[in-house]
Motif scaffolding. Structure first.
Motif, short mmCIF file in Angstrom:
data_model
loop_
_atom_site.label_atom_id
_atom_site.label_comp_id
_atom_site.label_asym_id
_atom_site.label_seq_id
_atom_site.Cartn_x
_atom_site.Cartn_y
_atom_site.Cartn_z
N ASP A 151 -165.27 65.48 -11.81
CA ASP A 151 -164.03 66.10 -12.32
C ASP A 151 -162.83 65.20 -12.06
N PHE A 152 -162.78 64.60 -10.88
CA PHE A 152 -161.69 63.71 -10.52
C PHE A 152 -161.61 62.53 -11.48
N PHE A 171 -156.37 69.83 -6.47
CA PHE A 171 -157.66 70.26 -5.92
C PHE A 171 -157.45 70.99 -4.59
N ARG A 222 -158.58 61.84 -14.03
CA ARG A 222 -157.81 60.60 -13.90
C ARG A 222 -157.77 59.86 -15.24
N ILE A 237 -153.78 64.74 -8.64
CA ILE A 237 -155.06 65.43 -8.80
C ILE A 237 -155.55 65.96 -7.46
N LYS A 238 -155.48 65.14 -6.42
CA LYS A 238 -155.92 65.57 -5.09
C LYS A 238 -155.11 66.77 -4.61
N TYR A 295 -165.74 71.99 -12.62
CA TYR A 295 -165.39 72.44 -11.28
C TYR A 295 -166.63 72.66 -10.41
N GLU A 351 -166.83 67.73 -7.87
CA GLU A 351 -165.44 67.31 -7.72
C GLU A 351 -165.25 65.82 -8.01
N GLU A 352 -166.22 65.00 -7.69
CA GLU A 352 -166.10 63.56 -7.95
C GLU A 352 -166.04 63.27 -9.44
N GLU A 384 -153.66 59.94 -9.10
CA GLU A 384 -154.72 60.31 -8.16
C GLU A 384 -154.19 61.27 -7.10
#
Length: 76
Positions: free
Chosen positions: A28-29, A60, A33, A56-57, A22, A25-26, A53
């Motif tokens: 973690d994404f 977040f 995924r 996930i967004k 955390y 963020e990139e 995706e």
């Protein structure tokens, strides 16, 4: 397991990965995924990567909204 349940459980499973910090963020994404795609495959749930995706967004965004008013108390 239906798609909504897979998204929820897959996200929780992915968030438990030690690579999730955390802080970036990139990264973690990407980790989430990948974990969620693999979770869906293992549980034989058909889900589009775009849906993963988007989920996930949304998670977040929920986290950012929940923390937007949070402040650490001042250190004396």
């Amino acid at each position: 397991m239906n798609k909504e349940e897979m998204l929820r459980k897959g996200f929780s499973h992915g968030a438990a990965n030690v690579a999730i910090r955390y802080a970036d963020e990139e990264i973690d994404f990407l980790v989430l995924r990948s974990e969620m795609v693999e979770y869906a495959r293992r549980h034989h749930v058909e889900v589009d990567v775009k849906e993963i995706e988007d989920y996930i967004k949304a998670q977040f965004k929920n986290m950012h909204d929940a923390l937007k008013d949070f402040e650490f108390p001042p250190i004396d």
